[in-house]
Design an enzyme around this catalytic site. Structure first.
Site, mmCIF file in Angstrom:
data_model
loop_
_atom_site.group_PDB
_atom_site.id
_atom_site.type_symbol
_atom_site.label_atom_id
_atom_site.label_comp_id
_atom_site.label_asym_id
_atom_site.label_seq_id
_atom_site.Cartn_x
_atom_site.Cartn_y
_atom_site.Cartn_z
ATOM 1 N N GLU A 93 0.829 -1.207 0.000
ATOM 2 C CA GLU A 93 0.000 0.000 0.000
ATOM 3 C C GLU A 93 0.860 1.251 0.000
ATOM 4 O OE1 GLU A 93 -3.728 -1.634 2.732
ATOM 5 O OE2 GLU A 93 -2.399 -0.089 3.488
ATOM 6 N N CYS A 113 4.452 -7.622 7.612
ATOM 7 C CA CYS A 113 5.274 -7.116 8.720
ATOM 8 C C CYS A 113 5.348 -8.188 9.797
ATOM 9 C CB CYS A 113 4.651 -5.835 9.286
ATOM 10 S SG CYS A 113 5.640 -5.046 10.581
ATOM 11 N N CYS A 117 2.440 -5.747 15.950
ATOM 12 C CA CYS A 117 1.657 -4.774 16.724
ATOM 13 C C CYS A 117 0.183 -5.174 16.720
ATOM 14 C CB CYS A 117 1.845 -3.373 16.156
ATOM 15 S SG CYS A 117 3.551 -2.781 16.276
ATOM 16 N N SER A 215 7.757 4.543 17.169
ATOM 17 C CA SER A 215 6.428 4.063 17.563
ATOM 18 C C SER A 215 6.488 3.716 19.048
ATOM 19 C CB SER A 215 6.035 2.837 16.725
ATOM 20 O OG SER A 215 5.887 3.184 15.375
ATOM 21 N N CYS A 334 -2.911 1.782 8.021
ATOM 22 C CA CYS A 334 -1.911 0.930 7.382
ATOM 23 C C CYS A 334 -2.401 -0.518 7.310
ATOM 24 C CB CYS A 334 -0.602 0.969 8.163
ATOM 25 S SG CYS A 334 0.249 2.540 8.061
#
Length: 359
Positions: A93, A113, A117, A215, A334
Protein backbone atom coordinates in the site's frame (compact mmCIF):
# COMPACT_ATOMS: atom_id res chain seq x y z
CA UNK A 1 19.07 -15.95 -17.28
CA UNK A 2 17.42 -13.74 -14.67
CA UNK A 3 17.57 -10.12 -15.70
CA UNK A 4 19.10 -7.68 -13.21
CA UNK A 5 16.95 -5.05 -11.48
CA UNK A 6 18.40 -1.90 -13.02
CA UNK A 7 16.40 0.56 -10.88
CA UNK A 8 18.08 -0.73 -7.72
CA UNK A 9 21.51 0.45 -8.93
CA UNK A 10 22.59 3.80 -7.57
CA UNK A 11 24.29 6.27 -9.90
CA UNK A 12 27.84 5.01 -9.36
CA UNK A 13 26.81 1.35 -9.59
CA UNK A 14 24.96 2.02 -12.84
CA UNK A 15 27.99 3.85 -14.23
CA UNK A 16 30.12 0.78 -13.47
CA UNK A 17 27.58 -1.48 -15.18
CA UNK A 18 27.32 0.63 -18.33
CA UNK A 19 31.05 1.27 -18.75
CA UNK A 20 31.54 -2.44 -18.11
CA UNK A 21 29.46 -3.03 -21.23
CA UNK A 22 31.95 -0.96 -23.22
CA UNK A 23 29.75 2.16 -23.35
CA UNK A 24 30.84 5.72 -22.58
CA UNK A 25 30.13 6.88 -19.03
CA UNK A 26 27.73 9.62 -20.19
CA UNK A 27 25.34 6.89 -21.27
CA UNK A 28 24.84 5.93 -17.63
CA UNK A 29 23.79 9.51 -16.88
CA UNK A 30 21.22 9.35 -19.69
CA UNK A 31 19.86 6.00 -18.53
CA UNK A 32 19.71 7.09 -14.89
CA UNK A 33 17.76 10.18 -15.91
CA UNK A 34 15.27 8.11 -17.89
CA UNK A 35 14.75 5.80 -14.92
CA UNK A 36 14.77 8.22 -11.97
CA UNK A 37 13.77 11.62 -13.36
CA UNK A 38 11.62 10.95 -16.41
CA UNK A 39 10.34 7.80 -14.66
CA UNK A 40 10.08 5.75 -17.83
CA UNK A 41 8.93 2.16 -17.50
CA UNK A 42 10.58 0.54 -20.53
CA UNK A 43 13.88 0.65 -22.41
CA UNK A 44 12.24 1.20 -25.79
CA UNK A 45 11.32 4.74 -24.78
CA UNK A 46 14.93 5.75 -24.13
CA UNK A 47 15.10 7.49 -27.48
CA UNK A 48 18.55 9.06 -27.14
CA UNK A 49 20.15 5.60 -26.88
CA UNK A 50 21.04 3.47 -29.87
CA UNK A 51 18.70 0.65 -30.80
CA UNK A 52 21.55 -1.78 -30.17
CA UNK A 53 22.08 -0.53 -26.61
CA UNK A 54 18.35 -0.54 -25.87
CA UNK A 55 18.10 -4.14 -27.07
CA UNK A 56 21.06 -5.14 -24.92
CA UNK A 57 19.58 -3.45 -21.87
CA UNK A 58 16.28 -5.22 -22.50
CA UNK A 59 18.08 -8.55 -22.64
CA UNK A 60 20.18 -8.14 -19.50
CA UNK A 61 18.13 -5.86 -17.23
CA UNK A 62 14.56 -5.29 -16.16
CA UNK A 63 12.64 -2.27 -14.93
CA UNK A 64 10.70 -3.90 -12.11
CA UNK A 65 7.07 -2.94 -12.44
CA UNK A 66 4.01 -2.91 -10.23
CA UNK A 67 0.35 -2.91 -11.18
CA UNK A 68 -2.27 -0.66 -9.61
CA UNK A 69 -4.68 -3.23 -8.16
CA UNK A 70 -6.92 -0.62 -6.53
CA UNK A 71 -6.99 3.16 -6.32
CA UNK A 72 -9.21 4.90 -3.74
CA UNK A 73 -9.85 8.64 -3.74
CA UNK A 74 -11.20 10.23 -0.59
CA UNK A 75 -14.18 12.56 -0.82
CA UNK A 76 -13.44 13.90 2.66
CA UNK A 77 -9.97 15.34 2.00
CA UNK A 78 -7.25 15.39 -0.69
CA UNK A 79 -6.02 11.88 0.02
CA UNK A 80 -5.62 8.92 -2.33
CA UNK A 81 -4.72 5.34 -1.47
CA UNK A 82 -3.05 2.89 -3.82
CA UNK A 83 -2.83 -0.87 -3.65
CA UNK A 84 0.04 -2.11 -5.80
CA UNK A 85 0.57 -5.68 -6.95
CA UNK A 86 4.23 -6.62 -7.28
CA UNK A 87 5.62 -8.91 -9.95
CA UNK A 88 5.46 -11.94 -7.61
CA UNK A 89 1.84 -11.29 -6.63
CA UNK A 90 2.52 -9.67 -3.25
CA UNK A 91 0.51 -6.57 -2.36
CA UNK A 92 1.70 -3.30 -0.85
CA UNK A 93 0.00 0.00 0.00
CA UNK A 94 0.92 3.63 -0.54
CA UNK A 95 -0.92 6.86 0.26
CA UNK A 96 -0.81 10.28 -1.42
CA UNK A 97 -1.68 13.21 0.87
CA UNK A 98 -1.87 16.76 -0.43
CA UNK A 99 -1.02 19.63 1.90
CA UNK A 100 -0.55 23.34 1.39
CA UNK A 101 3.22 22.87 1.75
CA UNK A 102 3.38 20.09 -0.89
CA UNK A 103 2.50 16.52 -1.70
CA UNK A 104 3.45 13.78 0.73
CA UNK A 105 3.59 10.05 -0.03
CA UNK A 106 3.51 7.33 2.60
CA UNK A 107 5.20 4.19 1.29
CA UNK A 108 5.69 0.59 2.41
CA UNK A 109 9.10 -0.96 3.07
CA UNK A 110 8.02 -4.61 3.32
CA UNK A 111 5.26 -6.85 2.03
CA UNK A 112 3.62 -7.64 5.35
CA UNK A 113 5.27 -7.12 8.72
CA UNK A 114 6.66 -9.30 11.48
CA UNK A 115 6.59 -6.74 14.30
CA UNK A 116 3.18 -8.03 15.43
CA UNK A 117 1.66 -4.77 16.72
CA UNK A 118 -1.72 -5.90 18.03
CA UNK A 119 -3.70 -2.89 16.79
CA UNK A 120 -2.29 -2.84 13.24
CA UNK A 121 -3.73 -4.54 10.15
CA UNK A 122 -0.26 -4.73 8.56
CA UNK A 123 0.85 -7.39 11.04
CA UNK A 124 -2.00 -9.78 10.25
CA UNK A 125 -0.53 -12.58 8.16
CA UNK A 126 3.05 -11.75 9.10
CA UNK A 127 5.97 -10.83 6.88
CA UNK A 128 6.02 -12.01 3.27
CA UNK A 129 9.33 -10.45 2.24
CA UNK A 130 11.42 -7.29 2.17
CA UNK A 131 10.91 -4.83 -0.65
CA UNK A 132 13.79 -4.12 -3.00
CA UNK A 133 15.17 -0.60 -3.41
CA UNK A 134 13.40 -0.28 -6.76
CA UNK A 135 10.05 -1.36 -5.26
CA UNK A 136 10.28 1.38 -2.66
CA UNK A 137 11.23 3.93 -5.31
CA UNK A 138 8.57 2.70 -7.74
CA UNK A 139 5.75 3.54 -5.31
CA UNK A 140 6.76 7.19 -5.47
CA UNK A 141 7.37 7.08 -9.22
CA UNK A 142 4.00 5.49 -9.92
CA UNK A 143 2.10 7.98 -7.79
CA UNK A 144 3.94 10.96 -9.26
CA UNK A 145 3.24 9.67 -12.77
CA UNK A 146 -0.44 8.95 -12.08
CA UNK A 147 -1.09 12.24 -10.30
CA UNK A 148 1.06 14.37 -12.61
CA UNK A 149 2.23 16.21 -9.47
CA UNK A 150 5.65 16.40 -7.88
CA UNK A 151 6.21 14.62 -4.58
CA UNK A 152 8.13 16.72 -2.06
CA UNK A 153 7.77 14.72 1.18
CA UNK A 154 8.11 11.03 1.97
CA UNK A 155 7.06 9.11 5.06
CA UNK A 156 8.13 5.48 5.33
CA UNK A 157 5.26 4.50 7.61
CA UNK A 158 3.26 2.14 5.43
CA UNK A 159 3.34 -1.64 5.70
CA UNK A 160 6.53 -2.98 7.24
CA UNK A 161 9.37 -1.91 9.51
CA UNK A 162 12.03 -0.03 7.51
CA UNK A 163 14.82 -0.84 9.96
CA UNK A 164 14.01 -4.54 9.49
CA UNK A 165 14.93 -3.99 5.82
CA UNK A 166 17.88 -1.85 6.76
CA UNK A 167 20.28 -1.96 3.81
CA UNK A 168 17.59 -1.50 1.17
CA UNK A 169 15.96 1.29 3.17
CA UNK A 170 19.20 3.27 3.57
CA UNK A 171 20.04 2.85 -0.12
CA UNK A 172 16.50 4.00 -1.00
CA UNK A 173 16.97 7.19 1.05
CA UNK A 174 20.28 7.95 -0.65
CA UNK A 175 18.84 7.36 -4.12
CA UNK A 176 15.59 9.30 -3.74
CA UNK A 177 17.55 12.27 -2.38
CA UNK A 178 20.32 11.96 -5.00
CA UNK A 179 20.96 15.03 -7.15
CA UNK A 180 20.78 12.77 -10.21
CA UNK A 181 17.30 11.51 -9.29
CA UNK A 182 14.20 13.16 -7.77
CA UNK A 183 16.49 15.09 -5.41
CA UNK A 184 13.97 15.11 -2.55
CA UNK A 185 15.54 16.71 0.51
CA UNK A 186 16.44 14.21 3.22
CA UNK A 187 14.95 16.67 5.70
CA UNK A 188 11.60 15.96 4.03
CA UNK A 189 11.89 12.22 4.66
CA UNK A 190 10.54 10.61 7.84
CA UNK A 191 10.84 6.94 8.75
CA UNK A 192 8.97 5.14 11.51
CA UNK A 193 10.48 2.37 13.62
CA UNK A 194 9.15 0.15 16.38
CA UNK A 195 12.49 0.58 18.15
CA UNK A 196 15.08 -1.82 16.71
CA UNK A 197 17.89 -0.48 18.86
CA UNK A 198 21.00 -1.75 16.99
CA UNK A 199 19.76 -0.38 13.67
CA UNK A 200 18.64 2.91 15.22
CA UNK A 201 22.24 3.38 16.30
CA UNK A 202 23.56 2.34 12.88
CA UNK A 203 21.22 4.81 11.22
CA UNK A 204 22.51 7.62 13.43
CA UNK A 205 25.98 7.05 11.97
CA UNK A 206 24.97 6.99 8.28
CA UNK A 207 25.30 10.76 7.82
CA UNK A 208 21.66 11.11 6.78
CA UNK A 209 19.37 14.00 7.70
CA UNK A 210 16.04 12.21 7.85
CA UNK A 211 13.57 12.43 10.73
CA UNK A 212 13.20 9.32 12.87
CA UNK A 213 9.76 8.59 14.32
CA UNK A 214 9.62 6.08 17.16
CA UNK A 215 6.43 4.06 17.56
CA UNK A 216 6.12 4.47 21.33
CA UNK A 217 2.46 3.51 21.89
CA UNK A 218 2.96 2.69 25.56
CA UNK A 219 4.07 4.83 28.50
CA UNK A 220 6.05 2.00 30.10
CA UNK A 221 7.69 -1.29 29.16
CA UNK A 222 4.71 -3.44 30.18
CA UNK A 223 2.22 -1.49 28.07
CA UNK A 224 4.54 -1.41 25.08
CA UNK A 225 4.90 -5.19 25.23
CA UNK A 226 1.14 -5.58 25.52
CA UNK A 227 0.56 -3.59 22.33
CA UNK A 228 3.84 -4.35 20.51
CA UNK A 229 5.33 -7.83 21.01
CA UNK A 230 8.63 -6.69 19.44
CA UNK A 231 9.08 -4.39 22.46
CA UNK A 232 9.94 -7.51 24.46
CA UNK A 233 13.28 -7.64 22.62
CA UNK A 234 14.33 -4.12 23.61
CA UNK A 235 13.87 -2.44 26.98
CA UNK A 236 12.26 0.98 26.79
CA UNK A 237 15.28 2.55 28.51
CA UNK A 238 17.54 1.19 25.73
CA UNK A 239 15.15 2.43 23.04
CA UNK A 240 15.09 5.92 24.55
CA UNK A 241 18.89 5.95 24.81
CA UNK A 242 19.04 5.08 21.11
CA UNK A 243 16.69 7.99 20.40
CA UNK A 244 18.98 10.32 22.37
CA UNK A 245 21.96 9.00 20.41
CA UNK A 246 20.21 9.65 17.12
CA UNK A 247 19.51 13.25 18.13
CA UNK A 248 23.06 13.70 19.39
CA UNK A 249 24.60 12.42 16.14
CA UNK A 250 22.23 14.03 13.62
CA UNK A 251 20.72 17.05 15.36
CA UNK A 252 17.33 15.82 14.12
CA UNK A 253 14.53 15.99 16.67
CA UNK A 254 12.81 12.67 17.34
CA UNK A 255 9.07 12.31 16.80
CA UNK A 256 7.28 9.90 19.13
CA UNK A 257 4.19 8.25 17.62
CA UNK A 258 1.52 7.23 20.12
CA UNK A 259 -1.63 5.42 19.00
CA UNK A 260 -4.35 6.26 21.51
CA UNK A 261 -6.25 3.11 22.44
CA UNK A 262 -9.33 3.66 24.57
CA UNK A 263 -8.96 2.27 28.09
CA UNK A 264 -5.48 0.92 27.38
CA UNK A 265 -2.94 3.73 27.09
CA UNK A 266 -5.00 6.90 27.59
CA UNK A 267 -5.24 6.92 31.39
CA UNK A 268 -3.96 9.42 34.01
CA UNK A 269 -0.97 7.17 34.76
CA UNK A 270 -0.03 7.35 31.08
CA UNK A 271 0.03 11.15 31.21
CA UNK A 272 2.31 11.05 34.23
CA UNK A 273 4.66 8.45 32.72
CA UNK A 274 4.79 10.10 29.29
CA UNK A 275 5.63 13.40 30.95
CA UNK A 276 8.52 11.71 32.74
CA UNK A 277 9.81 10.23 29.49
CA UNK A 278 9.47 13.26 27.24
CA UNK A 279 9.68 16.49 29.22
CA UNK A 280 13.48 16.71 29.19
CA UNK A 281 13.88 15.56 25.59
CA UNK A 282 13.93 17.74 22.46
CA UNK A 283 11.10 15.87 20.76
CA UNK A 284 7.56 15.99 19.48
CA UNK A 285 4.69 13.69 20.51
CA UNK A 286 2.19 12.80 17.81
CA UNK A 287 -1.06 11.36 19.18
CA UNK A 288 -2.90 9.09 16.75
CA UNK A 289 -6.45 8.13 17.73
CA UNK A 290 -6.70 4.46 16.87
CA UNK A 291 -8.15 3.57 13.48
CA UNK A 292 -9.98 0.35 14.48
CA UNK A 293 -9.20 -2.88 12.64
CA UNK A 294 -12.04 -5.37 12.25
CA UNK A 295 -9.93 -8.33 13.42
CA UNK A 296 -8.80 -6.56 16.58
CA UNK A 297 -10.70 -5.73 19.77
CA UNK A 298 -9.27 -2.30 20.49
CA UNK A 299 -11.39 0.86 20.45
CA UNK A 300 -10.78 4.43 19.39
CA UNK A 301 -11.16 7.11 22.10
CA UNK A 302 -13.79 9.75 21.47
CA UNK A 303 -12.62 13.18 20.36
CA UNK A 304 -13.26 14.79 23.74
CA UNK A 305 -11.12 12.21 25.56
CA UNK A 306 -8.29 12.56 23.03
CA UNK A 307 -8.32 16.35 23.37
CA UNK A 308 -8.32 16.09 27.17
CA UNK A 309 -5.31 13.75 27.02
CA UNK A 310 -3.48 16.18 24.72
CA UNK A 311 -4.30 19.24 26.83
CA UNK A 312 -3.06 17.66 30.04
CA UNK A 313 0.23 16.72 28.37
CA UNK A 314 0.61 20.28 27.08
CA UNK A 315 0.09 21.63 30.59
CA UNK A 316 2.94 19.37 31.66
CA UNK A 317 5.25 21.00 29.10
CA UNK A 318 5.05 18.37 26.33
CA UNK A 319 5.17 19.44 22.67
CA UNK A 320 2.19 17.43 21.41
CA UNK A 321 -0.32 17.36 18.55
CA UNK A 322 -3.15 15.09 17.50
CA UNK A 323 -2.57 13.77 14.02
CA UNK A 324 -5.15 15.07 11.60
CA UNK A 325 -7.29 12.20 10.33
CA UNK A 326 -6.89 11.62 6.60
CA UNK A 327 -8.77 9.25 4.30
CA UNK A 328 -11.50 8.53 6.84
CA UNK A 329 -13.90 7.41 4.09
CA UNK A 330 -11.40 5.01 2.50
CA UNK A 331 -9.20 2.23 3.93
CA UNK A 332 -7.07 4.79 5.72
CA UNK A 333 -5.10 2.78 8.28
CA UNK A 334 -1.91 0.93 7.38
CA UNK A 335 -2.67 -2.49 5.95
CA UNK A 336 -6.46 -2.18 5.79
CA UNK A 337 -6.79 -2.02 2.00
CA UNK A 338 -4.24 -4.79 1.48
CA UNK A 339 -5.98 -6.89 4.11
CA UNK A 340 -9.43 -6.43 2.60
CA UNK A 341 -8.20 -7.15 -0.91
CA UNK A 342 -5.95 -10.08 -0.15
CA UNK A 343 -7.79 -11.98 2.59
CA UNK A 344 -6.29 -14.16 5.27
CA UNK A 345 -3.36 -15.57 3.28
CA UNK A 346 -2.06 -12.36 1.73
CA UNK A 347 -3.37 -13.21 -1.74
CA UNK A 348 -6.33 -12.35 -3.90
CA UNK A 349 -9.50 -14.14 -2.92
CA UNK A 350 -9.76 -17.46 -4.74
CA UNK A 351 -6.06 -17.80 -5.60
CA UNK A 352 -4.28 -21.07 -4.97
CA UNK A 353 -0.63 -21.74 -4.20
CA UNK A 354 -0.02 -22.43 -7.87
CA UNK A 355 -1.32 -18.97 -8.83
CA UNK A 356 1.36 -17.01 -7.03
CA UNK A 357 5.15 -17.09 -6.77
CA UNK A 358 6.72 -18.40 -3.60
CA UNK A 359 8.06 -15.69 -1.31
Amino acid sequence: MDRKDICSYDYRELEDEITGMGEKSFRSRQIYEWLHVKLIGDFAGMTNLSRQLRDRLEGEYKIAGMRVAEHQISKADPTEKFLFELEDGNMIESVLMRYTYGNSVCISSQAGCRMGCRFCASAIGGLKRNLTVSEMLRQIYQIQTISGERISNIVVMGTGEPLDNYDNFVKFVRMVSDEYGLNISQRNITASTCGIVPNMRRLASEGLQITLALSLHGSNQEKRERLMPVAGQYELTDVLEACDYYFQETGRRITFEYSLVSGVNDQPDDIRELTGILRKRNCHLNLIPLNPVRERDYRKPDRESALDFKNKLEKNGINVTIRRERGSDIDGACGQLRRRYAGENGRKQGETDEDICND
